[in-house]
Design a protein around this motif. Structure first.
Motif, mmCIF file in Angstrom:
data_model
loop_
_atom_site.group_PDB
_atom_site.id
_atom_site.type_symbol
_atom_site.label_atom_id
_atom_site.label_comp_id
_atom_site.label_asym_id
_atom_site.label_seq_id
_atom_site.Cartn_x
_atom_site.Cartn_y
_atom_site.Cartn_z
ATOM 1 N N ARG A 1 0.832 -1.216 0.000
ATOM 2 C CA ARG A 1 0.000 0.000 0.000
ATOM 3 C C ARG A 1 0.863 1.261 0.000
ATOM 4 N NH1 ARG A 1 -5.095 0.827 -1.342
ATOM 5 N NH2 ARG A 1 -5.435 2.349 0.278
ATOM 6 N N PHE A 2 1.889 1.270 0.842
ATOM 7 C CA PHE A 2 2.758 2.443 0.914
ATOM 8 C C PHE A 2 3.629 2.563 -0.331
ATOM 9 C CE2 PHE A 2 1.367 2.464 5.226
ATOM 10 C CZ PHE A 2 1.504 3.766 5.640
ATOM 11 N N TYR A 3 4.030 1.443 -0.897
ATOM 12 C CA TYR A 3 4.807 1.450 -2.142
ATOM 13 C C TYR A 3 3.977 2.091 -3.256
ATOM 14 C CZ TYR A 3 7.733 -0.375 -5.944
ATOM 15 O OH TYR A 3 8.552 -0.493 -7.048
ATOM 16 N N ASP A 4 2.715 1.689 -3.367
ATOM 17 C CA ASP A 4 1.828 2.239 -4.398
ATOM 18 C C ASP A 4 1.535 3.713 -4.158
ATOM 19 O OD1 ASP A 4 1.771 -0.245 -5.581
ATOM 20 O OD2 ASP A 4 -0.158 -0.823 -4.693
ATOM 21 N N LEU A 5 1.355 4.092 -2.896
ATOM 22 C CA LEU A 5 1.113 5.496 -2.577
ATOM 23 C C LEU A 5 2.310 6.351 -2.968
ATOM 24 C CD1 LEU A 5 -0.735 7.635 -1.155
ATOM 25 C CD2 LEU A 5 0.609 7.160 0.898
ATOM 26 N N ALA A 6 3.508 5.900 -2.637
ATOM 27 C CA ALA A 6 4.715 6.650 -2.980
ATOM 28 C C ALA A 6 4.896 6.722 -4.492
ATOM 29 C CB ALA A 6 5.936 6.006 -2.323
ATOM 30 N N ALA A 7 4.578 5.656 -5.198
ATOM 31 C CA ALA A 7 4.697 5.665 -6.659
ATOM 32 C C ALA A 7 3.711 6.647 -7.280
ATOM 33 C CB ALA A 7 4.458 4.264 -7.214
ATOM 34 N N GLU A 8 2.529 6.751 -6.703
ATOM 35 C CA GLU A 8 1.503 7.659 -7.227
ATOM 36 C C GLU A 8 1.939 9.119 -7.142
ATOM 37 O OE1 GLU A 8 -3.041 9.005 -6.060
ATOM 38 O OE2 GLU A 8 -2.279 7.062 -5.391
ATOM 39 N N PHE A 9 2.699 9.445 -6.090
ATOM 40 C CA PHE A 9 3.119 10.826 -5.885
ATOM 41 C C PHE A 9 4.608 11.038 -6.185
ATOM 42 C CE2 PHE A 9 -0.726 10.510 -3.330
ATOM 43 C CZ PHE A 9 -1.412 11.627 -3.785
ATOM 44 N N ASN A 10 5.214 10.118 -6.917
ATOM 45 C CA ASN A 10 6.623 10.210 -7.325
ATOM 46 C C ASN A 10 7.571 10.408 -6.152
ATOM 47 O OD1 ASN A 10 5.995 9.932 -10.077
ATOM 48 N ND2 ASN A 10 5.491 12.096 -10.205
ATOM 49 N N GLN A 11 7.399 9.613 -5.128
ATOM 50 C CA GLN A 11 8.270 9.619 -3.962
ATOM 51 C C GLN A 11 9.106 8.335 -3.981
ATOM 52 O OE1 GLN A 11 8.419 12.196 -1.778
ATOM 53 N NE2 GLN A 11 6.892 13.263 -3.020
ATOM 54 N N ASN A 12 10.040 8.234 -3.047
ATOM 55 C CA ASN A 12 10.895 7.053 -2.951
ATOM 56 C C ASN A 12 10.054 5.862 -2.475
ATOM 57 O OD1 ASN A 12 12.814 5.116 -2.402
ATOM 58 N ND2 ASN A 12 14.271 6.589 -1.561
ATOM 59 N N LYS A 13 9.790 4.930 -3.389
ATOM 60 C CA LYS A 13 8.863 3.833 -3.119
ATOM 61 C C LYS A 13 9.345 2.899 -2.014
ATOM 62 C CE LYS A 13 8.982 3.008 -7.563
ATOM 63 N NZ LYS A 13 9.262 4.008 -8.541
ATOM 64 N N TRP A 14 10.593 2.460 -2.107
ATOM 65 C CA TRP A 14 11.100 1.492 -1.140
ATOM 66 C C TRP A 14 11.272 2.109 0.244
ATOM 67 C CZ3 TRP A 14 10.558 -3.395 -1.638
ATOM 68 C CH2 TRP A 14 10.489 -3.951 -2.898
ATOM 69 N N LEU A 15 11.633 3.370 0.301
ATOM 70 C CA LEU A 15 11.786 4.034 1.591
ATOM 71 C C LEU A 15 10.480 4.011 2.366
ATOM 72 C CD1 LEU A 15 13.399 5.923 3.554
ATOM 73 C CD2 LEU A 15 12.362 7.797 2.280
ATOM 74 N N PHE A 16 9.392 4.353 1.714
ATOM 75 C CA PHE A 16 8.111 4.414 2.411
ATOM 76 C C PHE A 16 7.508 3.032 2.654
ATOM 77 C CE2 PHE A 16 8.615 8.740 0.915
ATOM 78 C CZ PHE A 16 8.387 9.411 2.108
ATOM 79 N N ALA A 17 7.829 2.066 1.820
ATOM 80 C CA ALA A 17 7.379 0.692 2.083
ATOM 81 C C ALA A 17 8.058 0.157 3.342
ATOM 82 C CB ALA A 17 7.685 -0.191 0.887
ATOM 83 N N ILE A 18 9.354 0.392 3.459
ATOM 84 C CA ILE A 18 10.094 -0.079 4.642
ATOM 85 C C ILE A 18 9.691 0.730 5.871
ATOM 86 C CG2 ILE A 18 12.402 -0.244 5.648
ATOM 87 C CD1 ILE A 18 13.380 -0.950 2.786
ATOM 88 N N LEU A 19 9.500 2.046 5.698
ATOM 89 C CA LEU A 19 9.076 2.894 6.813
ATOM 90 C C LEU A 19 7.740 2.430 7.381
ATOM 91 C CD1 LEU A 19 9.566 5.470 8.508
ATOM 92 C CD2 LEU A 19 8.238 6.686 6.772
ATOM 93 N N SER A 20 6.834 2.007 6.522
ATOM 94 C CA SER A 20 5.532 1.541 7.008
ATOM 95 C C SER A 20 5.664 0.288 7.866
ATOM 96 C CB SER A 20 4.601 1.272 5.834
ATOM 97 O OG SER A 20 5.049 0.171 5.066
ATOM 98 N N ILE A 21 6.565 -0.592 7.509
ATOM 99 C CA ILE A 21 6.774 -1.809 8.296
ATOM 100 C C ILE A 21 7.431 -1.470 9.629
ATOM 101 C CG2 ILE A 21 7.989 -4.022 8.329
ATOM 102 C CD1 ILE A 21 7.614 -3.993 5.220
ATOM 103 N N VAL A 22 8.372 -0.526 9.608
ATOM 104 C CA VAL A 22 9.018 -0.093 10.847
ATOM 105 C C VAL A 22 7.998 0.559 11.779
ATOM 106 C CG1 VAL A 22 10.711 1.542 11.784
ATOM 107 C CG2 VAL A 22 11.312 0.122 9.830
ATOM 108 N N VAL A 23 7.118 1.381 11.224
ATOM 109 C CA VAL A 23 6.089 2.034 12.035
ATOM 110 C C VAL A 23 5.144 0.995 12.637
ATOM 111 C CG1 VAL A 23 4.036 3.525 11.872
ATOM 112 C CG2 VAL A 23 6.199 4.266 10.902
ATOM 113 N N TYR A 24 4.794 -0.020 11.872
ATOM 114 C CA TYR A 24 3.916 -1.084 12.374
ATOM 115 C C TYR A 24 4.518 -1.762 13.609
ATOM 116 C CZ TYR A 24 1.504 -5.555 12.579
ATOM 117 O OH TYR A 24 0.815 -6.653 13.014
ATOM 118 N N TYR A 25 5.789 -2.159 13.497
ATOM 119 C CA TYR A 25 6.429 -2.842 14.618
ATOM 120 C C TYR A 25 6.748 -1.895 15.773
ATOM 121 C CZ TYR A 25 6.750 -7.259 12.197
ATOM 122 O OH TYR A 25 6.425 -8.431 11.574
ATOM 123 N N ALA A 26 7.107 -0.645 15.471
ATOM 124 C CA ALA A 26 7.403 0.322 16.528
ATOM 125 C C ALA A 26 6.153 0.638 17.345
ATOM 126 C CB ALA A 26 7.988 1.599 15.936
#
Length: 110
Positions: A13-38
């Motif tokens: 979901r975060f990868y697709d969101l970042a791709a939609e707005f031309n942001q760093n896709k992998w950064l936000f995909a990994i950040l979302s997983i870190v936020v989930y566990y944190a």
């Protein structure tokens, strides 16, 4: 198995969101997983401190029950991050004006 599927779908979901707005896709995909566990970790620490103060006598040996409590907390934190990022990126979207037709026109014609 449920954890792996959750990680996949959250990251997707975060990868697709970042791709939609031309942001760093992998950064936000990994950040979302870190936020989930944190969020789950912080909830566990908060629950432990509250157990000490209020003497709730939580059965800490029941890892399954504690882990089940962490799932909605992590999902809620990821949902909040998703909404914040989506709103912030929507505000930054620049509308490109097609100015090719304006070439050669004088300033008085506008």
């Amino acid at each position: 198995m449920l954890g792996i599927l959750l990680i996949y779908f959250i990251g997707k979901r975060f990868y697709d969101l970042a791709a939609e707005f031309n942001q760093n896709k992998w950064l936000f995909a990994i950040l979302s997983i870190v936020v989930y566990y944190a969020a789950g970790l912080l909830f566990g620490i908060l629950l432990g401190v509250l157990d000490l103060f209020f003497e709730w006598n939580i059965d800490w040996d029941n890892n399954f029950g504690i882990n089940l409590l962490g799932i909605p907390i992590g999902l809620l934190a990821d949902w909040a991050l998703y909404v914040v990022l989506e709103n912030r990126w929507k505000k930054k979207v620049v509308l490109v004006k097609d100015e090719i037709d304006d070439i050669g026109k004088s300033l008085e014609d506008h």
